[in-house]
Design an enzyme around this catalytic site. Sequence first.
Site, PDB file in Angstrom:
ATOM      1  N   ASP A  69     -60.266   5.943  21.085  1.00 18.36           N
ATOM      2  CA  ASP A  69     -61.456   6.200  20.285  1.00 18.36           C
ATOM      3  C   ASP A  69     -61.146   6.260  18.789  1.00 18.36           C
ATOM      4  O   ASP A  69     -60.012   6.538  18.384  1.00 18.36           O
ATOM      5  CB  ASP A  69     -62.104   7.522  20.716  1.00 18.36           C
ATOM      6  CG  ASP A  69     -62.612   7.489  22.138  1.00 18.36           C
ATOM      7  OD1 ASP A  69     -62.974   6.394  22.609  1.00 18.36           O
ATOM      8  OD2 ASP A  69     -62.639   8.552  22.790  1.00 18.36           O
ATOM      9  N   LYS A  70     -62.168   6.063  17.990  1.00 15.70           N
ATOM     10  CA  LYS A  70     -62.045   6.077  16.535  1.00 15.70           C
ATOM     11  C   LYS A  70     -61.325   7.331  16.038  1.00 15.70           C
ATOM     12  O   LYS A  70     -60.398   7.252  15.235  1.00 15.70           O
ATOM     13  CB  LYS A  70     -63.448   5.990  15.900  1.00 15.70           C
ATOM     14  CG  LYS A  70     -63.453   6.182  14.390  1.00 15.70           C
ATOM     15  CD  LYS A  70     -64.873   6.231  13.854  1.00 15.70           C
ATOM     16  CE  LYS A  70     -64.877   6.527  12.357  1.00 15.70           C
ATOM     17  NZ  LYS A  70     -66.251   6.648  11.815  1.00 15.70           N
TER      18      LYS A  70
END
Length: 344
Positions: free
Chosen positions: A154-155
């Site tokens: 994820d970011k």
Amino acid sequence: MQEFKTEDPEEGDDDLYEHYSFTAGKGQEPLRVDKFLMNFIEKATRNKIQQAAKNGNIEVNGAVVKQNYKVKAGDVVRVLFEHPPYEFLLTPENIPLDIVYEDDTLLVVNKPAGMVVHPGHGNYSGTLINALIYHFENLPENSSGRPGLVHRIDKDTSGLLVVAKTEEAMTHLAKQFFDKTSEREYIAIVWGNVEAESGTVEGHIGRHPKNRMQNTVYEDGDQGKEAVTHYKVIERLGYVTKISCKLETGRTHQIRVHMKYIGHTLFNDERYGGDAILKGTTFTKYKQFVENCFKILPRQALHAKTLGFEHPKTGEWMRFDSEIPEDMTACIEKWRTYAKHAME
């Protein structure tokens, strides 16, 4: 159940490119198509969806519809535009990469928190892929058309990723992830005192039926995909716990969803409610302390620390380890100090 998928950009009608395709589930009650799409498309506004309908860009079951069309069970809703989806318009960008290892077959990178792995809606530049295609030519594409990517994180999760430089490496590495023979260990800070020293969370993961930006656990196993997470307590820090998580499967948001499921949401995980004070006292000083921790670590407390796999060319087992980032380390130290004083 409702399904979400993005289609290949070449699959368009009359030079239109499909950006989204949604199938309304069996339990779908009649709902205006603009409201229906609002539930699915991240960062979309009602005005933009209505404008798309006016421009003839929304189809249901192959026919153009207006914004007030009522979606019903089984309807296939498509959004089409004259340009390809932005995630397929890849632009090389000179972004520095923290390369841990590289040879002619693959590379391992340490992704910082805040960097998106691949372009998507709302994030069309500054991604890991934008950096990769600047620094490396002719990277093989995965099944989604993304150069070099074998897996992703994820970011706002930091840590290690392996990138394939050849078609053979892509196939070999992807098979290892599919066969569950790769090693992936994450370090996390979670809310609450995790009672068991170690344990395993098993529960199918799929999209949340009401909040499409989240995933959730489906206990009956009829929905979602199999997901298995093994966790172990590293350090107890009062109202939070530092843990290690090893993935047996690799579902979207797997650790975040599984830990919330057992009552230990990741610290400062905004999407899953970890950015609220979930454990502790009602004292004002405690509230200020937690808010200071949120400022030090302005993201979910998750780091992909260890990555292991068999080298596609040599067959050698390779294992890489990374340091926990400063923001997480500082947050852990604050909780360590707090827990020590609380026990005195």
